[in-house]
Design a protein around this motif. Structure first.
Motif, mmCIF file in Angstrom:
data_model
loop_
_atom_site.group_PDB
_atom_site.id
_atom_site.type_symbol
_atom_site.label_atom_id
_atom_site.label_comp_id
_atom_site.label_asym_id
_atom_site.label_seq_id
_atom_site.Cartn_x
_atom_site.Cartn_y
_atom_site.Cartn_z
ATOM 1 N N SER A 258 38.996 39.779 38.932
ATOM 2 C CA SER A 258 37.826 40.081 38.093
ATOM 3 C C SER A 258 36.798 38.956 38.215
ATOM 4 O O SER A 258 37.164 37.780 38.304
ATOM 5 C CB SER A 258 38.253 40.219 36.625
ATOM 6 O OG SER A 258 39.176 41.268 36.456
ATOM 7 N N PRO A 259 35.495 39.293 38.233
ATOM 8 C CA PRO A 259 34.473 38.253 38.403
ATOM 9 C C PRO A 259 34.412 37.293 37.214
ATOM 10 O O PRO A 259 34.567 37.690 36.066
ATOM 11 C CB PRO A 259 33.176 39.058 38.542
ATOM 12 C CG PRO A 259 33.462 40.371 37.894
ATOM 13 C CD PRO A 259 34.918 40.648 38.128
ATOM 14 N N TYR A 261 31.876 34.397 35.481
ATOM 15 C CA TYR A 261 30.439 34.112 35.440
ATOM 16 C C TYR A 261 30.159 32.722 34.871
ATOM 17 O O TYR A 261 30.858 32.251 33.966
ATOM 18 C CB TYR A 261 29.719 35.147 34.583
ATOM 19 C CG TYR A 261 29.988 36.574 34.972
ATOM 20 C CD1 TYR A 261 29.240 37.199 35.965
ATOM 21 C CD2 TYR A 261 31.007 37.306 34.355
ATOM 22 C CE1 TYR A 261 29.498 38.517 36.328
ATOM 23 C CE2 TYR A 261 31.269 38.611 34.706
ATOM 24 C CZ TYR A 261 30.516 39.219 35.701
ATOM 25 O OH TYR A 261 30.778 40.520 36.058
ATOM 26 N N LYS A 300 33.772 31.291 44.510
ATOM 27 C CA LYS A 300 32.564 31.921 45.031
ATOM 28 C C LYS A 300 31.348 31.008 44.843
ATOM 29 O O LYS A 300 30.221 31.459 44.744
ATOM 30 C CB LYS A 300 32.330 33.273 44.355
ATOM 31 C CG LYS A 300 33.467 34.271 44.597
ATOM 32 C CD LYS A 300 33.173 35.627 44.022
ATOM 33 C CE LYS A 300 34.354 36.574 44.229
ATOM 34 N NZ LYS A 300 34.605 36.850 45.656
ATOM 35 N N THR A 311 25.660 33.908 36.844
ATOM 36 C CA THR A 311 25.973 33.882 38.274
ATOM 37 C C THR A 311 27.485 33.983 38.477
ATOM 38 O O THR A 311 28.257 33.300 37.804
ATOM 39 C CB THR A 311 25.464 32.581 38.922
ATOM 40 O OG1 THR A 311 24.050 32.495 38.770
ATOM 41 C CG2 THR A 311 25.809 32.533 40.404
ATOM 42 N N VAL A 312 27.922 34.835 39.408
ATOM 43 C CA VAL A 312 29.350 34.934 39.721
ATOM 44 C C VAL A 312 29.762 33.671 40.478
ATOM 45 O O VAL A 312 29.196 33.348 41.516
ATOM 46 C CB VAL A 312 29.657 36.188 40.559
ATOM 47 C CG1 VAL A 312 31.133 36.198 40.968
ATOM 48 C CG2 VAL A 312 29.324 37.449 39.771
ATOM 49 N N ALA A 315 36.766 34.196 40.956
ATOM 50 C CA ALA A 315 37.536 35.400 40.625
ATOM 51 C C ALA A 315 38.731 34.994 39.763
ATOM 52 O O ALA A 315 39.330 33.937 39.959
ATOM 53 C CB ALA A 315 38.002 36.102 41.893
#
Length: 355
Positions: A258-259, A261, A300, A311-312, A315
């Motif tokens: 899952s991202p 942030y 990432k 911003t991502v 994970a």
């Protein structure tokens, strides 16, 4: 002019008049450049824009300006008046109405009565300079209104920061840690002097920027889009030993991958493994504020990268000391952990109130 309670009449030569007009032109051009950027920053590179730039180059040539002066001071004065009006219209269109009054606690000068006297006396002694005196009075009134506007925005941001349990003065102090660079002095006079009213405006704008940037750097975005928090900040039973332990953050459970942030804008200062946290990312937000994201399955973002809120950056995973896929999220102030929940719960409402 009025000085120390006495009225003094100053005779201005034609050369000095032209110098004064030149200074006013430069000042108006500077204001126009800064405010006009707001209106033009999103333009695409079209043929119409290219044509306008070509016209600008022709209008801005020294020869064209000299020709204007030769045509007469009246026409130059008229041009300056129109420029002043244009600047005010641009500010009102893109910033909003500037205040005409002083709010409680504001220490902004009010030169309106004195400028009326100045215009009257200049007009009596030098009728040909009357319009220039009117323009100067309009500029000073505009500067003072803009100062009040900056002060009110700064105070709004200051209140919002206090609601989040932080000290606005600490935010301001942190923004003053300049790192050097070329010296570019600001001046409003030919001799290099700076009118105190313009200096006051600069101080107010700098304070407004520091507080609003500081507010924007406070965690305001939920770092994971999950339905609930599985473990809160503070005392808990350790999931491995069952004994009493202190939990320095919030746990957000969710599927692996899952991202994750960024909770606020800042700069990535660490990407790698930390004992207990597994794969971890740390973001510095300035003023001693840092957020930490642990147990990640993938990165990432990289060290040195600047990110915005939302911003991502990674994970979700279960690396390190973890019993299942989740995000461990921390907020630290000067290295010490604080409860992230008040920031995430209050920040959205606080940001809306500060606008």
């Amino acid at each position: 002019m009025r000085s120390d309670g006495q009225v003094r009449f100053i005779r201005i030569s034609s050369a000095m008049q032209l110098s004064a007009v030149g200074g006013a032109v430069l000042l108006a051009t500077a204001w126009c450049g800064s405010m006009g950027a707001v209106a033009f920053e999103r333009w695409s590179a079209t043929s119409e824009q290219a044509e306008l730039l070509d016209r600008e180059a022709k209008v801005a040539t020294a020869e064209s300006r000299v020709a204007k002066y030769r045509d007469g001071i009246d026409e130059v004065t008229s041009d300056l008046a129109r420029r002043q009006k244009f600047i005010e219209q641009m500010v009102e269109a893109h910033i909003g109405d500037l205040p005409d009054d002083k709010a409680e606690g504001e220490a902004v000068s009010d030169s309106r009565q004195e400028t009326v006297k100045t215009v009257s006396k200049v007009s009596a002694v030098l009728p040909e300079a009357s319009e220039l005196a009117h323009i100067e009075a309009e500029q000073l009134a505009f500067v003072e209104r803009l100062t009040s506007y900056a002060d009110r925005r700064a105070e709004s941001a200051s209140k919002a920061i206090r609601k989040l349990g932080l000290n606005p003065n600490t935010i301001i102090a942190g923004s003053r840690r300049a790192e050097g660079g070329p010296l570019l002095r600001l001046a409003t006079g030919k001799d290099g002097s700076l009118d105190p009213r313009f200096k006051r405006l600069g101080v107010s704008l700098a304070r407004m920027d520091a507080l609003e940037n500081g507010l924007a750097s406070i965690p305001q975005v939920k770092p994971a889009k999950v339905a609930y928090v599985s473990s809160s900040y503070g005392y808990r039973s350790d999931p491995f030993t069952g004994g009493a332990a202190f939990h320095a953050g919030l746990d957000f459970p969710g599927p692996k991958g899952s991202p994750i942030y960024a909770a606020a804008k800042g700069k990535i200062t660490f990407v790698g493994g930390r004992q207990g946290y597994g794969n971890c990312i740390e973001i510095s937000h300035g003023n001693g504020l840092m957020t930490r994201y642990g147990h990640l399955s993938a990165f990432k973002a990289k060290v040195g990268q600047k990110v915005d809120a939302g911003t991502v950056i990674a994970a979700m995973g279960s690396t390190g000391r973890s019993t299942g896929s989740h995000l461990h999220f921390e907020v630290r102030v000067n290295g010490r952990p604080v409860n992230p929940r008040p920031f995430l719960e209050a920040a959205t409402n606080v940001q809306q109130e500060a606008r």
